[in-house]
Design an enzyme around this catalytic site. Structure first.
Site, PDB file in Angstrom:
ATOM      1  CB  CYS A   2      35.011  49.042  44.816  1.00 30.56           C
ATOM      2  SG  CYS A   2      36.461  48.014  44.598  1.00 30.56           S
ATOM      3  CB  ILE A  52      38.618  48.632  36.779  1.00 26.79           C
ATOM      4  CG1 ILE A  52      37.911  49.837  37.424  1.00 26.79           C
ATOM      5  CG2 ILE A  52      39.775  49.075  35.894  1.00 26.79           C
ATOM      6  CD1 ILE A  52      37.400  50.861  36.457  1.00 26.79           C
ATOM      7  N   GLY A  75      40.983  49.423  44.779  1.00 31.16           N
ATOM      8  CA  GLY A  75      42.210  49.864  44.123  1.00 31.16           C
ATOM      9  C   GLY A  75      42.628  48.945  43.002  1.00 31.16           C
TER      10      GLY A  75
END
Length: 627
Positions: A2, A52, A75
């Protein structure tokens, strides 16, 4: 994956929420799935999400049980499941299944030391309401970006420089020192950026920012060689294999489809071969029209590994159609020609997957660049006493150019006076290209402290150390992050893993580099799964045919644009025109020099337009607020 934004407001300004929204909007490509902001009197956090892990409940900012901590994180934390189970056993209650939430509970347990427990790629902002401070951290290798600046009584933080420029109240100007270094390296080294006053959090470090305005930087990780050298070569080869197998395994964890970049080189082939063991796999390659089309080799590799392969061949016209967009998405000028095909590669991959694995970092960890063979090649002369080499250098500097002079000069020059990394464009005195009012800053000064850290290491280890601290975080990883995130694609790099690094740093140089090849032990470790046509292929980089293209009308068009871009305060235009004449007449290969100037000129042109539009937007918002 992001984008994150933050504001620490020292004097309680108004418009914090508007600024956070504008910062989010500027980088919505990093997280198109959702966005949010949160603020109180002194702190504001903005978040753009690319879902994700835990797509349904993992939205940020996240909070702890009593609401005293707030977190946004960009991350992936690859050991989050293990950490999560340990924290639950200690009584912590989780509200999501996301990897980022472990940071909050680890901080409750360990305070600032929680960062030592993390394995992954990350940049985060963690607000502690009790302590009235923000902790802003970055992963050990600098895979994920985090920038900041002090601006009119507040501290701004963001994943991208353009978000800071968008809301910054101070005028954004080119940093003269960064520009000088850029001309040499093709990127801005260290913690500075091309914009004066905007800095990057150093990889392997974090900032503690208090509401008083105090900013303290702390280092928690730095690259170090091992003090223990293994003696059993065969066992160590197995160790390399096992560490990378395990890294690829954890890097594949995802709740969305995962694929792999596949070039003609060994690094991405190793990653792809290891991923293929887990099932069907989409692979992606890009090449150029002509003799050096990498797609021909990667296509054969994909066939042997039995992947679902996608490829694109770029023409000169297609390449230059993408250049402006690429420079804009880079945020800062990085004159690496491979950024353009990487952008096209990411765009193609996004059509099929949301996450890709790639081979970046292998060359720095396992000594893969051909220039790492130089110490061995220069050994015969370099081993002479300094009392002989110094006068020999003086004599050589006065001789006309002839065969062998460059070899002798390099052999007589200490490593810390000749090596700045893989890219060295404008060397030494840059007075010819710089506008006369600008200072020619010595890039070796920028690297002095890093060389001192490595004073007791061998020359190859010193070169690796320079590249780990400058080339990797300044060029390779910036390019990878910006080009992938510009396409809302997550790029993961299994070589850049703490466990893999611990094995790589203990691998003796003699097992990696010799006169014949580089990364020797890495090649041997995967010889059974890497196709033969790739295994012993020399490293070529990404062969963008700029030299050929710039000899024609394309070179003329580029210089015309440089002239029209109003960069005369930074560039000697007459010298640029001379570079083009020499190149087109075949006297010299000036393609890299022309490209470095061209990328800066296009970026500068874009920056002026962006600043003008930002000023108009700010004025409009202020007027709207008054009404």
């Amino acid at each position: 994956m992001c984008g994150i934004n933050g504001i620490v407001d020292i004097s309680v300004h108004s418009m914090m929420q508007e600024d956070l929204l504008n910062m989010n909007e500027q980088m919505i490509h990093r997280g198109p799935d959702d966005q949010a902001i949160w603020s109180n009197d002194h702190i504001g956090l903005g978040f753009c999400r690319l879902a994700i892990i835990d797509p349904s409940t993992g939205m940020q900012p996240l909070t702890n049980e009593d609401g005293t901590l707030r977190l946004i994180c960009n991350g992936e934390i690859y050991n989050y499941q293990e950490l999560r189970m340990n924290l639950i056993a200690r009584g912590h209650q989780f509200t999501t299944k996301s990897d980022a939430e472990v940071l909050l509970h680890l901080y409750e347990e360990l305070g600032e030391a929680f960062i030592y427990e993390l394995r992954g790629m990350f940049a985060f902002l963690l607000w502690d309401e009790h302590q009235k401070r923000l902790i802003a951290g970055r992963d050990p290798f600098g895979i994920k970006p985090l920038h900041y600046c002090i601006d009119d009584g507040r501290i701004l933080l963001s994943s991208e420089v353009s978000s800071l420029v968008r809301v910054r109240r101070e005028c954004s100007k080119v940093d003269a020192k960064s520009y000088s270094h850029y001309l040499t390296l093709q990127y801005v080294p260290g913690v500075n950026t091309m914009i004066e006053g905007i800095k990057s959090v150093r990889p392997g470090s974090y900032l503690c920012i208090e509401t008083s305005g105090k900013v303290l930087s702390k280092t928690y990780w730095s690259a170090q060689p091992s003090t223990v050298e293994p003696s059993d070569r065969q066992n160590w080869k197995t160790k390399i294999r096992e560490s990378l197998e395990e890294s690829v395994n954890v890097h594949m964890q995802s709740d969305v489809p995962v694929g792999s970049f596949l070039s003609s080189g060994i690094d991405s082939t190793i990653i792809t071969a290891l991923m293929r063991q887990y099932g069907p796999l989409h692979t992606f390659s890009v090449g150029f029209e002509g003799e050096q089309n990498e797609c021909e080799i990667s296509r054969e590799t994909a066939k042997q590994l039995d992947t679902i392969h996608h490829e694109q061949t770029l023409s000169e016209e297609t390449y230059f159609e993408l250049v402006d967009e690429v420079i804009c998405k880079l945020n800062q000028p990085i004159a690496d020609p491979s950024a353009v095909p990487l952008y096209a590669l990411c765009k193609m991959a996004k059509e099929n997957v949301t996450v890709v694995l790639s081979g970046e970092g292998a060359d720095e960890l396992f000594a893969g660049y051909r220039i790492y063979q130089e110490p061995e090649a220069l050994k015969a002369i370099a081993s002479l006493p300094d009392m002989l080499k110094r006068p020999l250098r003086q004599v050589l500097s006065k001789l006309p150019a002839m065969y062998g002079i460059n070899y002798l000069q390099r052999a007589c020059t200490p490593l810390n006076e000749r090596f700045v990394g893989n890219a060295k464009v404008f060397q030494g005195d840059k007075s010819s290209v710089l506008n006369k009012r600008l200072i020619n800053y010595d890039v070796y000064e920028e690297m002095r402290n890093v060389y001192e850290e490595a004073s007791n290491w061998n020359d190859v280890q010193k070169m690796q150390h320079i590249d780990m601290n400058f080339w990797l975080p300044g060029d390779i990883l910036v390019k990878g992050d910006r080009m992938s995130m510009a396409n809302s694609l997550e790029l993961r790099v299994p070589f850049l893993d703490k466990e893999v690094y611990n094995v790589a740093r203990a691998t003796p140089t003699k097992w990696l580099v010799d006169k014949g090849t580089t990364k020797r032990l890495l090649r041997e470790a995967f010889a059974d799964i890497v196709p033969a046509h790739v295994l012993h292929r020399p490293k070529l980089g990404f062969p963008v045919p700029l030299r050929k293209w710039l000899k024609g009308n394309r070179g003329t068009e580029m210089v015309e644009r440089i002239v029209a871009s109003n960069v005369g305060d930074y560039v000697n235009i007459h010298y640029v025109e001379q570079l083009l004449r020499e190149h087109q007449l075949g006297k010299k290969d000036n393609s890299r020099k022309l490209w470095v100037i061209y990328v800066f000129a296009v970026w500068f042109e874009q920056q002026e337009r962006f600043m003008l539009s930002s000023e108009r937007q700010t004025l409009k918002e202020k007027t709207s607020n008054r009404l």
